[in-house]
Design an enzyme around this catalytic site. Structure first.
Site, PDB file in Angstrom:
ATOM      1  N   HIS A 112       0.818  -1.221   0.000  1.00 62.66           N
ATOM      2  CA  HIS A 112       0.000   0.000   0.000  1.00 62.66           C
ATOM      3  C   HIS A 112       0.850   1.268   0.000  1.00 62.66           C
ATOM      4  O   HIS A 112       0.304   2.377   0.013  1.00 62.66           O
ATOM      5  CB  HIS A 112      -0.946   0.010   1.202  1.00 62.66           C
ATOM      6  N   ASP A 151      -2.583 -10.535  -2.913  1.00 63.98           N
ATOM      7  CA  ASP A 151      -3.137 -10.134  -1.615  1.00 63.98           C
ATOM      8  C   ASP A 151      -4.622  -9.804  -1.803  1.00 63.98           C
ATOM      9  O   ASP A 151      -5.044  -9.420  -2.893  1.00 63.98           O
ATOM     10  CB  ASP A 151      -2.381  -8.893  -1.122  1.00 63.98           C
ATOM     11  N   HIS A 153      -6.269  -7.384  -0.612  1.00 65.96           N
ATOM     12  CA  HIS A 153      -6.483  -5.941  -0.791  1.00 65.96           C
ATOM     13  C   HIS A 153      -5.816  -5.487  -2.093  1.00 65.96           C
ATOM     14  O   HIS A 153      -4.752  -5.989  -2.454  1.00 65.96           O
ATOM     15  CB  HIS A 153      -5.875  -5.161   0.370  1.00 65.96           C
ATOM     16  N   ASP A 240      -4.327 -12.997   2.789  1.00 70.72           N
ATOM     17  CA  ASP A 240      -5.575 -12.626   3.460  1.00 70.72           C
ATOM     18  C   ASP A 240      -6.817 -12.986   2.642  1.00 70.72           C
ATOM     19  O   ASP A 240      -7.924 -12.635   3.014  1.00 70.72           O
ATOM     20  CB  ASP A 240      -5.569 -11.148   3.870  1.00 70.72           C
TER      21      ASP A 240
END
Ligand SMILES: [Zn+2]
Ligand SMILES: [Zn+2]
Lengths: 436, 552
Positions: A112, A151, A153, A240
């Site tokens: 991120h 991931d 996200h 995740d």
């Protein structure tokens, strides 16, 4: 004794003495149970699998990649430098031919973290994969690299770093941004005007199972990779998507992760998120390590795995097929970027960025030269609730001579203007990284 | 008086030490067909002119278990294991009676799936039919929850003369190694116990009534009586004997390199601030990794009897050994002959060495002194490279905290300690190659027996506590207890220490409090959602390897 098909390096750095805060998901024991599982399995007794100690990334490694405001030290801790150093070590042992593949099982994560850094967003300060890729390009001259981010996200940080770079293909598979942080990662996000189709987003609906993920790999990711022909494939291996993850809503399993890895066949994997530290990470990591080493992983299963309970709904499968069509179409015939605004030779966009962990708001004006010969000189005017007006200039990797001259001019002008508290200058042409 | 006895691959050495002085020593070739004869002879010879009742302790390093395994003279073992999810346990198959039973325990020690009793029953019936009398019972994560191994032991019952339970052998995590360790332990159990009986018998005949210990690969000792249950601990104690010997002979305080140059091989060990380093997990044996703790030592294929070869002008040494040197009547020239030739040493029949080197040089079309120089350079270069590679590996050892990552001190040896038969011959060359002081202790010829004689006991326990489960376990001591929710890491350290001390007392292990140390200790908060549910506490406590006194 078991013998690995691929010589594989594992850089395991759990940072047992570092947490964002004591009850934060990114806390000390995140990889403790993974280590227990790997050791109990005797992973390091498998012939061909070796454990390596991470490097510690240098300030130059960070400055080659990011504009850090006000400086590298303020926005990082030792843990970030070791985590990024773990990724660099993975790259070094692969590029030097010491191993065939490497997995940097390190924390904290990085995907991120954007080009400009004022603090921590989504548990990330600096972008481990981007720092690694820039290290590889500078030291080994590799031209075409693909990063596949699995991931849950959207990797908005990595997307931001490579938005304008036609030589780095960034593919993110994630839970649809309408249902999860950070909210971005939609199909029409395809990269800047000179790098259209080199950013690919595959948003999957909540409750996607192994079936849906592997469908997306087979039908979207692999065909695009085959077309792009990267010299190196990097996997941002977030975990995740697992059905037990506490902060997401997907139904992916350890077996699924291992199969995905085998299909993707990355040269280097770098851990990202994954916060089901007891129920998922030990098994997912074991699966990934075995898959990368080319050792049978068919018996790797979570103790509570239940195929029936995780079976994918027919509607979801149908939806994913439509997403696949849309993504492939966008890759092959990317529409013009409607948001791009041109000022002279520059494409300009304005961005508002929120650093959720640190509560910082940043405003940016990003300008990139529309150059036919190279990715184009780039500059970012940035101010935030943490830093007054600052400036970053990048003469990119592979820059043409006129972009280099333009970059030097912009740097000089910025200094003369006395408008900026901090100016960061990334000069990949002359390998100079300056902060004034 | 302390008596040390090292039954090595080539020689059996014995020494008797009194007040830091060697009062008697003995050396003779080992009779491999009958180790006991070698031992009896050494015991009798070394004690023949002393008051045998004044012997306070006998420490014995023996290759018995090692040889039994290498020569395949072990007993058939019923290996019954359960792995649960993970790597296919079939990969760890050992012996002809190997059974994998469905069932699983997870990394927290939670029983996920009971062992399939029908499978256990079938395995035991088959073993009974083939008259299998010793068993190794191992389940994954049994060091977190030994319940399933104990269940298996109960099922085996009278069918076994002896069982090895994985969790009793080590508290460390590593299922395949636990399987290998338990397998070897049962495989040599009967033979080893017969050997212990014979030793006791011999001592009685000699009129020696004293404590007898055996040396382990980690350089420590354990009482003979205790080793009867843990014979696997006695494998590969030879290199440890030499390393403990050099500690007895020299006051080592710095980072150092230890080289034991033998006939066929050179053993390398590294010391950090005067203390020997220990293998991270355990020793590998007969290409099976185990959890047997061991000093970090590497054996490379170069020694005094290594053959010198010349191929198209290129001189190499080893790794082949084809009999002894020509100085000892061997068929080909070796390093010893080369050192004899240029006068560095004067060993055996030097004329034979000279003749052999001259002939080999002539055949290779080179000058004899060039051949000698090249072969010594090759050997010394090879040893130097291997030492440096080992150092690099040690200094690159992974660490898991930021603190260790930043504070990590690299090992930079300042001295080379040299021993073994041809040691003298290599000293000046190694000095030049390493550019470090080279020290050869006096009495290096029986350093191994001295090391055995003076080695102190070692022992290790690992404590694992989970306060959310309210449980504490020390697997190898068979301790399971309830703990309160507010149990702390300090309490765990105290408890690990006191259980260790208590166990040593019961087992007749003589150790002093200052040798007991906590080597690892951690406490993690366990969080479920946003709430703390307890602590995961882990403590490792050991009696560290060391020697009693030394040789003045
Ligand atoms: Zn994530
Ligand atoms: Zn350009």
């Amino acid at each position: 004794m078991i013998k690995a098909k691929n010589r594989m390096g594992l850089i395991f750095f759990p940072a047992y003495d570092w947490a964002i805060d004591p009850s934060h998901p990114e806390r000390e024991e995140r990889l403790l149970y993974t280590q227990d599982q790997l050791w109990e399995e005797g992973i390091f007794d498998i012939e061909g699998i070796h454990e390596f100690k991470p490097d510690i990334a240098t300030e130059e490694d960070v400055m080659r990649t990011h504009f850090c405001f006000p400086d590298v030290r303020t926005v990082t801790t030792e843990s970030h430098m070791i985590s990024a150093g773990g990724a660099i070590k993975a790259a070094r042992i692969v590029m030097d031919g010491e191993v065939d593949k490497a997995f940097a099982l390190v924390r904290p994560p990085g995907h991120h973290a954007m080009k400009s850094v004022h603090g921590n967003r989504g548990f990330c300060n600096i972008n481990n994969e981007a720092i690694m890729v820039e290290y590889i390009r500078e030291k080994y001259g590799t031209k075409k690299i693909a990063i596949v981010d699995t991931d849950c996200h959207h990797g908005d940080g990595t997307q931001d770093v490579y938005w304008h770079d036609p030589n780095i293909l960034y593919i993110s598979i994630h839970q649809d941004g309408r249902t999860l942080y950070p909210g971005s990662g939609h199909v029409p996000e395809l990269g800047g005007p000179c790098a259209r189709g080199k950013t690919i987003n595959i948003p999957l609906p909540p409750a996607t199972s192994d079936e849906g993920f592997l469908y997306a790999i087979d039908n979207i990711v692999l065909p695009i990779l085959a077309d792009f022909k990267p010299e190196l494939i990097i996997n941002s291996a977030g975990q995740d998507n697992h059905y037990t993850d506490p902060i997401t809503n997907m139904n992916f399993s350890a077996q699924g992760y291992a199969i995905l890895n085998e299909k993707l066949n990355p040269d280097i994997a770098v851990l990202e998120g994954g916060y089901s530290i007891q129920g998922a990470l030990p098994y997912v990591n074991l699966g990934i390590v075995l898959a990368m080493a080319g050792v049978d992983y068919s018996m790797v299963r979570e103790p509570d795995y239940n195929y029936e309970a995780l079976r994918q709904d027919r509607n979801i499968s149908g939806y994913i097929e439509k997403v696949a069509d849309a993504v492939l179409d966008a890759y092959r015939n990317p529409p013009k970027d409607k948001n791009a605004v041109k000022y002279g030779d520059y494409n300009v966009r304005k961005k508002q960025i929120y650093y959720d962990t640190d509560g910082i708001r940043e405003s940016q004006i990003e300008s990139v030269m529309a150059c036919k010969k190279c990715p184009g000189v780039l500059h970012i005017e940035s101010s935030s609730s943490a830093n007054p007006l600052s400036f970053g200039i990048e003469i990119p990797f592979g820059a043409c001579r006129s972009c280099r001259d333009e970059g030097l001019r912009v740097f000089r002008d910025a200094k003369d203007s006395r408008k900026y508290r901090t100016i960061h200058f990334i000069n990949r042409f002359d390998k100079e990284y300056i902060r004034v | 008086m302390y008596l040390g006895l090292d039954v090595g691959g080539t020689h059996t050495d014995a020494v008797l030490i009194d007040n830091n002085k060697i009062v008697a020593s003995f050396k003779a070739p080992t009779d491999h067909k009958n180790l006991l004869t070698s031992i009896n002879r050494a015991l009798a010879e070394v004690t023949k002119s002393v008051d045998r009742s004044a012997i306070k302790r006998i420490n014995l390093s023996t290759t018995l278990s090692t040889n039994a395994i290498v020569e395949n003279k072990t007993e058939k073992v019923g290996v019954i294991i359960s792995g649960g999810p993970g790597i296919d346990p079939e990969s760890f198959r050992l012996g002809d009676f190997f059974y994998v039973i469905p069932g699983s325990i997870d990394h927290r020690g939670t029983l996920i799936k009971d062992l399939e009793s029908a499978g256990v029953k079938a395995a035991l019936e088959e073993c009974a039919g083939k008259n299998v009398r010793v068993y190794s019972l191992v389940t994954k994560f049994s060091t977190r929850n030994p319940g399933e191994e104990e269940y298996l032991a109960e099922k085996v019952g009278d069918q076994a003369d002896f069982v090895s339970l994985g969790h009793r052998l080590s508290g460390q995590l590593n299922f395949p190694r636990r399987v290998g360790t338990a397998y070897f332990n049962s495989a040599v159990w009967r033979l080893y116990n017969q050997f212990c009986d014979a030793i006791n018998e011999s001592l009685k005949e000699l009129g020696i009534d004293t404590q007898v210990n055996v040396l382990k690969a980690d350089g420590g000792t354990m009482p003979l009586s205790l080793s009867r249950e843990l014979p696997v601990e006695t494998i590969l104690s030879g290199p440890a004997a030499s390393i403990m010997g050099i500690i007895s002979l020299c006051d080592i305080t710095d980072d150092s390199i230890i080289l034991d140059i033998g006939g066929t091989t050179t053993d390398i060990a590294i010391f950090a601030s005067g203390a020997p380093l220990v293998e991270r997990q355990g020793i590998s044996f007969a290409s099976v990794p185990t959890l047997v703790r061991s000093l970090l030592a590497r054996s490379i294929g170069i020694g005094g009897d290594s053959r010198i070869s010349v191929q198209s002008g290129k001189v190499t040494v080893g790794p082949m050994r084809e009999g002894p040197s020509m100085a000892e009547g061997g068929p080909v020239i070796t390093l010893v002959d080369a050192l004899n030739y240029n006068g560095t040493i004067s060993y055996g029949n030097t004329a034979a060495s000279k003749k052999g080197v001259d002939e080999a040089a002539k055949k290779a079309g080179m000058k004899a002194d060039v051949l000698v120089k090249a072969s010594i350079e090759f050997a010394v270069g090879f040893i130097t490279d291997q030492v440096n590679a080992m150092l690099a590996e040690i200094n690159d050892k992974p660490v898991y905290t930021i603190h260790e990552m930043l504070e990590n001190r690299a090992i930079v040896p300042e001295k080379v300690y040299l021993m073994g038969g041809p040691a003298q011959g290599f000293a000046r060359y190694l000095h030049a190659s390493f550019n470090k002081e080279v020290i050869i202790p006096r009495e290096y010829a029986v350093a191994n027996a001295i090391g055995a004689a003076l080695a102190k006991p070692t022992f290790q326990v690992e404590l694992f506590a989970d306060t959310s489960k309210g449980q504490l376990i020390i697997p190898n001591l068979n301790i399971r207890e309830k703990v309160a929710g507010d149990y702390t890491v300090e309490q765990a350290e105290d408890e690990a220490r006191s259980y260790l001390v208590d166990y040593c007392k019961r087992m007749g292990i003589q150790s002093s409090v200052k040798d007991i140390e906590i080597i690892e200790s951690s406490s993690f908060k366990m969080v479920q959602g946003y709430f703390s549910t307890g602590r995961d506490i882990r403590v490792k406590c050991q009696i560290k390897p060391g020697v009693e006194g030394g040789i003045a």
